[in-house]
Design a protein around this motif. Structure first.
Motif, PDB file in Angstrom:
ATOM      1  N   ARG A 214      37.654  27.894 -23.970  1.00 49.51           N
ATOM      2  CA  ARG A 214      36.721  27.422 -22.947  1.00 49.51           C
ATOM      3  C   ARG A 214      35.706  26.466 -23.572  1.00 49.51           C
ATOM      4  N   LEU A 215      35.065  25.680 -22.701  1.00 48.25           N
ATOM      5  CA  LEU A 215      34.145  24.653 -23.159  1.00 48.25           C
ATOM      6  C   LEU A 215      32.723  25.001 -22.735  1.00 48.25           C
ATOM      7  N   ALA A 216      31.820  25.115 -23.707  1.00 47.38           N
ATOM      8  CA  ALA A 216      30.396  25.342 -23.434  1.00 47.38           C
ATOM      9  C   ALA A 216      29.677  24.000 -23.442  1.00 47.38           C
ATOM     10  N   LEU A 217      28.813  23.763 -22.450  1.00 42.51           N
ATOM     11  CA  LEU A 217      28.137  22.474 -22.291  1.00 42.51           C
ATOM     12  C   LEU A 217      26.645  22.613 -22.570  1.00 42.51           C
ATOM     13  N   PHE A 218      26.091  21.583 -23.245  1.00 44.21           N
ATOM     14  CA  PHE A 218      24.664  21.567 -23.564  1.00 44.21           C
ATOM     15  C   PHE A 218      24.122  20.158 -23.383  1.00 44.21           C
ATOM     16  N   THR A 219      22.877  20.060 -22.917  1.00 45.37           N
ATOM     17  CA  THR A 219      22.157  18.792 -22.913  1.00 45.37           C
ATOM     18  C   THR A 219      21.250  18.778 -24.137  1.00 45.37           C
ATOM     19  N   ALA A 220      21.493  17.844 -25.049  1.00 47.69           N
ATOM     20  CA  ALA A 220      20.747  17.843 -26.311  1.00 47.69           C
ATOM     21  C   ALA A 220      20.848  16.482 -26.960  1.00 47.69           C
ATOM     22  N   ALA A 221      19.832  16.159 -27.760  1.00 53.78           N
ATOM     23  CA  ALA A 221      19.871  14.974 -28.616  1.00 53.78           C
ATOM     24  C   ALA A 221      20.572  15.367 -29.909  1.00 53.78           C
ATOM     25  N   GLY A 222      21.748  14.838 -30.127  1.00 61.69           N
ATOM     26  CA  GLY A 222      22.516  15.242 -31.301  1.00 61.69           C
ATOM     27  C   GLY A 222      22.893  16.707 -31.208  1.00 61.69           C
TER      28      GLY A 222
END
Length: 329
Positions: A214-222
């Motif tokens: 499964r794919l975990a998603l994050f909003t992040a700089a780098g």
């Protein structure tokens, strides 16, 4: 009333057919721009096969320097006054990408329309035109797909994969297809890209979550997010960004990479490859493979393993991307 930073503008210039054909794919002159324009070319006259037009779409009004940069792409228009106009509110990026031809890279077939026929023997991804970068049309994205495919064919195995700067999610989807039991992580600095990735995951049957496969998603700089750091170290990291950010991120990308792990880099020009490689060699990585797609190389690097009983590990022996028979230190 002042213009909004999100207002769309179009710059139009006449050009020749040869100039229009030379503008297909990524444009080297835009490599260092944070928000490059989207270019479209079309025939200006049905009676004159050499009379074409270049339309450059911008998010925000372009300054004089950016207008001059676009003008350098079509020398035949020297002395002609460009036409600059503000567009009505619309998703011009989507409109500009409609009708793009499908792309074949390695075992992957990437399309943006249900109307495109999928050839047999290929893994198909439907990545619709939208706000996020990475449709598969770009040489950098196609180069990454080809590198992932080649790496799998060489026998490399991975158990924990991260796609940093994921755009549309395409590269993360491809990696999980090749290594379906791996943990998957994808991030982008732009929250719109993360939303687009979630939508594309649903369309392509890629499950989201924190479990294997499964794919975990994050909003992040780098990699600047606790979720990204705690899911590491990764034995495969993919970063298709730009040369400047890649150099700046060298310590952090190398830091979340497992010793002995693999790093795939793209988004740089061939003239920038030496500087990018120098930044990662300083972090203990070495070049293992390279694919050149026009002026846009894709680099595969390996992180030098530590020697000693105290070497940190997350995955069982043999699951760190090492391909027996293909060399090691």
């Amino acid at each position: 009333m002042s213009d909004s930073p999100r207002d769309s503008w179009k710059l139009s210039l006449p050009c020749t057919r040869a100039e229009a054909e030379a503008l297909e794919g990524d444009i080297a002159a835009f490599a260092l721009l944070d928000s490059p324009p989207v270019l479209m070319t079309s025939e200006a006259s049905s009676d004159d096969g050499d009379a074409w037009q270049l339309d450059a779409y911008f998010e925000g009004r372009p300054n004089a320097a950016l207008v001059r940069l676009v003008q350098t792409l079509v020398p035949s228009a020297r002395g002609r006054k460009p036409v600059l106009e503000k567009l009505p509110q619309a998703d011009w990026v989507t409109m500009s990408q409609q009708g793009l031809e499908p792309v074949t890279a390695g075992r992957f077939f990437v399309r943006n329309s249900n109307a495109d026929a999928v050839p047999s023997g290929y893994k198909d991804f439907l990545i619709g035109a939208g706000l996020a970068f990475g449709t598969g049309q770009h040489e950098t994205t196609a180069g990454c797909l080809a590198m992932l495919d080649r790496t799998r064919r060489l026998g490399h195995r991975f158990g924990n994969i991260a796609d940093i700067g994921t755009g549309t999610g395409l590269l993360a989807f491809a990696a999980l297809h090749l290594w379906p039991r791996a943990y998957g992580t994808a991030s982008d600095i732009d929250p719109v890209s993360v939303e687009v990735t979630a939508d594309n995951a649903d369309k392509n049957g890629v499950p989201l979550g924190i479990a294997p496969g499964r794919l975990a998603l994050f909003t992040a700089a780098g990699v600047d997010h606790p979720g990204i750091v705690t899911r590491g170290p990764y034995d495969l990291v993919i970063a298709n960004i730009l040369a400047g950010p890649l150099i700046e991120l060298a310590p952090s990308l190398s830091g979340v990479l497992e010793e002995g792990g693999t790093l795939i880099l793209a988004g740089l020009l061939d003239t920038q490859a030496a500087r990018v490689l120098a930044a990662y060699r300083a972090q203990g990585l070495r070049l293992a493979d390279r694919i050149d797609n026009g002026a846009w190389p894709t680099l595969r690097l390996r992180k030098r393993p530590a020697i000693g009983w105290h070497r940190p590990r997350r995955w069982p022996h043999g699951r760190n991307g090492e391909a027996p028979g293909y060399g090691s230190w």
